[in-house]
Design a protein around this motif. Structure first.
Motif, PDB file in Angstrom:
ATOM      1  N   THR A   1       6.404  16.251 -13.401  1.00 35.64           N
ATOM      2  CA  THR A   1       7.722  16.720 -13.815  1.00 35.64           C
ATOM      3  C   THR A   1       8.765  15.736 -13.287  1.00 35.64           C
ATOM      4  OG1 THR A   1       8.065  18.036 -11.819  1.00 35.64           O
ATOM      5  CG2 THR A   1       6.970  19.133 -13.687  1.00 35.64           C
ATOM      6  N   ILE A   2       9.979  15.853 -13.774  1.00 34.78           N
ATOM      7  CA  ILE A   2      11.071  15.010 -13.290  1.00 34.78           C
ATOM      8  C   ILE A   2      11.242  15.215 -11.784  1.00 34.78           C
ATOM      9  CG2 ILE A   2      13.562  14.601 -13.406  1.00 34.78           C
ATOM     10  CD1 ILE A   2      12.181  13.524 -15.865  1.00 34.78           C
ATOM     11  N   ASP A   3      11.195  16.469 -11.321  1.00 32.93           N
ATOM     12  CA  ASP A   3      11.364  16.749  -9.894  1.00 32.93           C
ATOM     13  C   ASP A   3      10.282  16.092  -9.041  1.00 32.93           C
ATOM     14  OD1 ASP A   3      13.650  18.235 -10.326  1.00 32.93           O
ATOM     15  OD2 ASP A   3      12.590  20.157 -10.383  1.00 32.93           O
ATOM     16  N   GLU A   4       9.037  16.090  -9.522  1.00 41.03           N
ATOM     17  CA  GLU A   4       7.948  15.451  -8.774  1.00 41.03           C
ATOM     18  C   GLU A   4       8.154  13.941  -8.682  1.00 41.03           C
ATOM     19  OE1 GLU A   4       4.541  18.711 -10.088  1.00 41.03           O
ATOM     20  OE2 GLU A   4       4.645  16.785 -11.107  1.00 41.03           O
ATOM     21  N   ILE A   5       8.638  13.344  -9.763  1.00 39.83           N
ATOM     22  CA  ILE A   5       8.886  11.906  -9.760  1.00 39.83           C
ATOM     23  C   ILE A   5      10.071  11.572  -8.863  1.00 39.83           C
ATOM     24  CG2 ILE A   5       9.461   9.902 -11.194  1.00 39.83           C
ATOM     25  CD1 ILE A   5       7.984  11.329 -13.507  1.00 39.83           C
ATOM     26  N   VAL A   6      11.110  12.434  -8.866  1.00 45.04           N
ATOM     27  CA  VAL A   6      12.271  12.241  -7.994  1.00 45.04           C
ATOM     28  C   VAL A   6      11.827  12.229  -6.533  1.00 45.04           C
ATOM     29  CG1 VAL A   6      14.357  13.387  -7.125  1.00 45.04           C
ATOM     30  CG2 VAL A   6      14.029  13.092  -9.577  1.00 45.04           C
ATOM     31  N   LYS A   7      10.961  13.165  -6.152  1.00 46.09           N
ATOM     32  CA  LYS A   7      10.468  13.220  -4.761  1.00 46.09           C
ATOM     33  C   LYS A   7       9.652  11.981  -4.407  1.00 46.09           C
ATOM     34  CE  LYS A   7      10.384  18.215  -4.316  1.00 46.09           C
ATOM     35  NZ  LYS A   7       9.551  19.416  -4.291  1.00 46.09           N
ATOM     36  N   ALA A   8       8.857  11.477  -5.343  1.00 45.66           N
ATOM     37  CA  ALA A   8       7.986  10.333  -5.069  1.00 45.66           C
ATOM     38  C   ALA A   8       8.752   9.014  -5.006  1.00 45.66           C
ATOM     39  CB  ALA A   8       6.899  10.247  -6.127  1.00 45.66           C
TER      40      ALA A   8
END
Length: 190
Positions: A141-148
């Motif tokens: 998800t966008i949120d998972e990519i933002v965290k990574a």
């Protein structure tokens, strides 16, 4: 192999998606024009990633060769290997040459190229991390990519749309998943 520019990657990826591997017509998304485009194409020829061949009738030509015979540019075997991370496939034959039935279609090779990062993608970069997340079975998800990556959400969406889809030609798909929201993947469903 030396790192390729965005323009060079766009040219090679577009040729790889054609059955005959012909470079022209160039993609509309390519911003390089005029003398800069000529230098880009000549650089790809010098690296052995493109080949000059006599133009078949009706094909868009690159320039006239010796004796004013028209020439076209096609993707070479080295160019295909550069796109697919060195795995190696047979380059396409120009549209005037007979096709061998044993060879896989170019679109399949272009999809295989999406499985390996291209030559311009260095391991350990944030973009490489994004590609790894999107290649997982469950995607990201966008949120998972933002965290990574520590990127802002709009930067993640821009990287997916611009760098991955347009410049690298990767087949990024998205779908809404219950409980997760919109999930992005490289390739098909997980």
């Amino acid at each position: 192999m030396a790192k390729l520019s965005d323009s060079q990657l766009v040219i090679l990826a577009a040729a790889a998606q054609r059955d005959d591997g012909v470079v022209h017509p160039l993609p509309r998304s390519l911003k390089t024009r005029g003398a800069a485009l000529t230098r880009t194409l000549e650089g790809l020829i010098a690296k052995g990633l493109l080949e000059k061949r006599p133009a078949s009738s009706g094909a868009e030509t690159w320039r006239a060769g010796e004796g004013a015979s028209p020439l076209m540019l096609t993707l070479s075997e080295a160019g295909l290997r550069a796109l697919d991370g060195g795995a190696g496939s047979t380059p396409p034959k120009p549209s005037g040459a007979p096709k061998s039935p044993a060879k896989a279609p170019r679109k399949a090779a272009a999809t295989e190229a999406a499985d390996a990062p291209g030559p311009a993608l260095r391991p350990g970069t944030k973009l490489a991390r994004v590609i790894a997340l999107l290649k997982r079975k469950n995607g990201a998800t966008i949120d998972e990519i933002v965290k990574a990556t520590d990127w802002q959400p709009h930067s993640v969406r821009g990287a997916i749309s611009g760098a991955l889809r347009k410049k690298l030609g990767l087949p990024v798909t998205s779908e809404k998943v219950e409980g997760r929201g919109r999930v992005y993947r490289i390739g098909g469903r997980g």
